[in-house]
Design a protein around this motif. Sequence first.
Motif, short mmCIF file in Angstrom:
data_model
loop_
_atom_site.label_atom_id
_atom_site.label_comp_id
_atom_site.label_asym_id
_atom_site.label_seq_id
_atom_site.Cartn_x
_atom_site.Cartn_y
_atom_site.Cartn_z
N CYS A 97 21.46 67.75 -19.27
CA CYS A 97 20.13 68.18 -18.98
C CYS A 97 19.15 67.88 -19.95
O CYS A 97 19.28 67.96 -21.03
CB CYS A 97 20.16 69.65 -18.71
N VAL A 99 15.18 69.48 -20.75
CA VAL A 99 14.22 70.58 -20.44
C VAL A 99 12.87 70.23 -20.57
O VAL A 99 12.44 69.67 -21.68
CB VAL A 99 14.73 71.78 -21.44
N SER A 105 14.86 72.21 -15.87
CA SER A 105 15.85 71.21 -16.28
C SER A 105 15.95 70.13 -15.37
O SER A 105 16.31 70.38 -14.23
CB SER A 105 17.34 72.03 -16.81
N CYS A 107 18.73 67.72 -14.67
CA CYS A 107 20.22 67.66 -15.08
C CYS A 107 20.71 66.29 -14.05
O CYS A 107 20.53 66.36 -12.78
CB CYS A 107 20.77 68.84 -14.60
#
Length: 794
Positions: A97, A99, A105, A107
């Motif tokens: 992931c 951010v 996030s 992912c």
Amino acid sequence: MVCSAAPVLLLAMTLPLVEPPAVRAFQPGQNQARGGSGPQLDPESGAGELVLVSIYIQLDFSDEPWPVALSQPLTVPAASASSAPVTLTGLNFTTECNVTHDGHSYCACLSGYQWNASICSHRQPCQTTIKHRPCGCLVLSPTEAGYCELLPPDGDTTCPEDSSIVAWNVTKAGHMAQALCPGDRTGMVKRPCGPDGVWGPIHSNCTDAGLLALLLRAQLLQAGQGWPEEEVSQILAQLQEQVEAVISPSDLLALVATMTVLAKVVADTGTQLNCSALEAVLKTTDKVLGMNSSSLWTLAQRQTPSVGSSLLLAVETLGHSLCPQDQPFSFVLPNVQLQSQLLEPTFPANYRVSFPTQPPLKAWIPRHSLAPLRHNGTNVSITSLVLQELDHLLPSNYGQGLGDSLYATPGLVLAISIMAGGQVFKQGEVIMDFGDTDGSPHCVFWDHDLFQGKGGWSDAGCQVQAASASPTTQCICRHLTAFSILMSGHTVPNNPTLELLSQVGLGASILALLLCLGVYRLVWRFVVQNKVAYLRHSALLNMVLCLLAANACFLGAPLLPAGPRSPLCLAAAFLCHFLYLATFFWMLAQALMLAHQLLFVFHQLSKLRVLSLMVLLGYLCPMGLAGITLGLYLPRGQYLSEGACWLDKKGGALYTFVGPVLAIMGVNGLVLTMAVLKLLRPSLSEGPQVEKRQALLGVIKALLILTPIFGLTWGLGLATLLEEVSIVPHYLFTVLNASQGVFILLFGCLMDKKVQEALRKRFCCSQPPRSTISLATNETYISEHSKGRSKDAR
């Protein structure tokens, strides 16, 4: 973008868990392994077994690349404080992931893993320059946590994707797929993939979020956070509304757990409920008892077998917590009925209550049980609660004395409680009338402490007695709790033929014994002209007297009112116990006299001393046993059998009769064996062979016939009490019991040659033979005329 969030790792660990712990999201900035704590283990569900499970743990790294961070030691979280050592067996990357500045996030699944279909359908795909496969990269909010799952290998049998209710991913055959519960429900749903690639049934462990919230509030109250006086009523009112959301076993368990915690809070803090709060409790209980027991309750009991017992205890506790200002109080629903009354300073003669159940249920508490509560102006309230259908939801646990039989219940439980000065008063006598019942009833109460806290039925302190004015079942218990009755599923129904045969048979036995006494009255002085004959016939005469009195008492006992409160019934049971024991002890005295004659040929005791010892053995020993049994079991309420004036088979009183009888039969068998061996191998030092053999045969004859008959009869009698499956033992016992007096008359009295000769002499006026050898003694009786002839011959 900076890679500020770490991959989610798959750790395979050996943990004492049945299900993997829940995944928990954490704030970044710490360089250690973290994981959600597993569900608390129930000690009843087999906790403690070590199983291999796979758990997902999220690692967060804030300021360094994750490959460098992974080179440092990892702290693996324990499942619980008491869990066994955790062994890390594998570590795999599943998800990576990134951010963004707003906390979202991006992912993506790494090779060999994929998103759960339910997560894919509810998340937005990533809008990046990097091209991902469909559902390869998803956007998760700052409060969400997600991880990718392992893909099944190519070529293996799999179950296809399925979007019914919950979206199910492709799953390898033989494995269990899991997904989050849909909607506002918390937990996991599972679905097995069969070996042939076909989906199995869905197993839901989902719980309504509203019910869980109420359970959490109740647990906080129990922990001392909040104001019970205000919040208990609020939670009960909301719980009544949430009962409509109960659609799964987990919902039912959460609701019962909430009521259980609230009951503990009320009991610990002394909180009193108002009318509206108590009505909410009763309405909730009524709906819970009305739920489909074949689905929700059955599945809930598989997870928590004591759920019914917990509900009973909770409703009992909440039911008697009504504040005195709101009494008297009465409330009637289809499955719940409650009556609460505040007693006046001058108590009535008896407290009485009745409920319009089918059949009608009545209960009363005698005045003498309430008298100790009248002091210092204490408020005394009595609450009577009837819960219908709850007895069917309680575990089939039976305490000591009830055995492993199958029982039926009347469909209701009666709970009676007394509050005096804010304290629960549990001692007191209560009499309950459960109406007309079929089978053999057992008065019982639910003991929450039995079976390691799971609860079970117990009959301690409770007794059945026949109602004086109607053919109903009345129970007398010497304590206050939740009561019901059990009907044996394998009882022999009332059989008029068997009852008639028993009465006629006992009458015939009594007639034969009376005839035996008449014969002895005529021939006594002719048959007791030596010591051995006198002792032998004295023992047999006492057996006749004891058995005659015992049969007469047993025949008349059904005419007496049954129950521990009937002195006549107690006296009849005691006399039957004593007299039947005395019959067997006189048989033992006769056998020991025979053994003395065989073993101590040249060291004989006097007739008076032997007779004194036989009287002590024949009467004092059974009197002592019967008295000890009465003193030991009567205070416990375990002396009388339910509905009969005879010993109770459940509490152990019956074994004070069976044990001595079996021991006497064993001793008699040994004496008979020794006597037969003596006859087969006579010693030259023991006197003339022919005379010794004839004498021993006479003494042995009665024991050889009567011992098997008596033993078989009462062995079958024990079978009729302990085995309630077949009616055949009842008929056999009745026939043999009726024949005992006849056998004593024939083989103990009329078959004796000296008795026959005495009868012929008395009725036929014929002279008996000049020389007579009695088969009933081991001494040779020779007439004076024969002695004279011997002298002439010499």
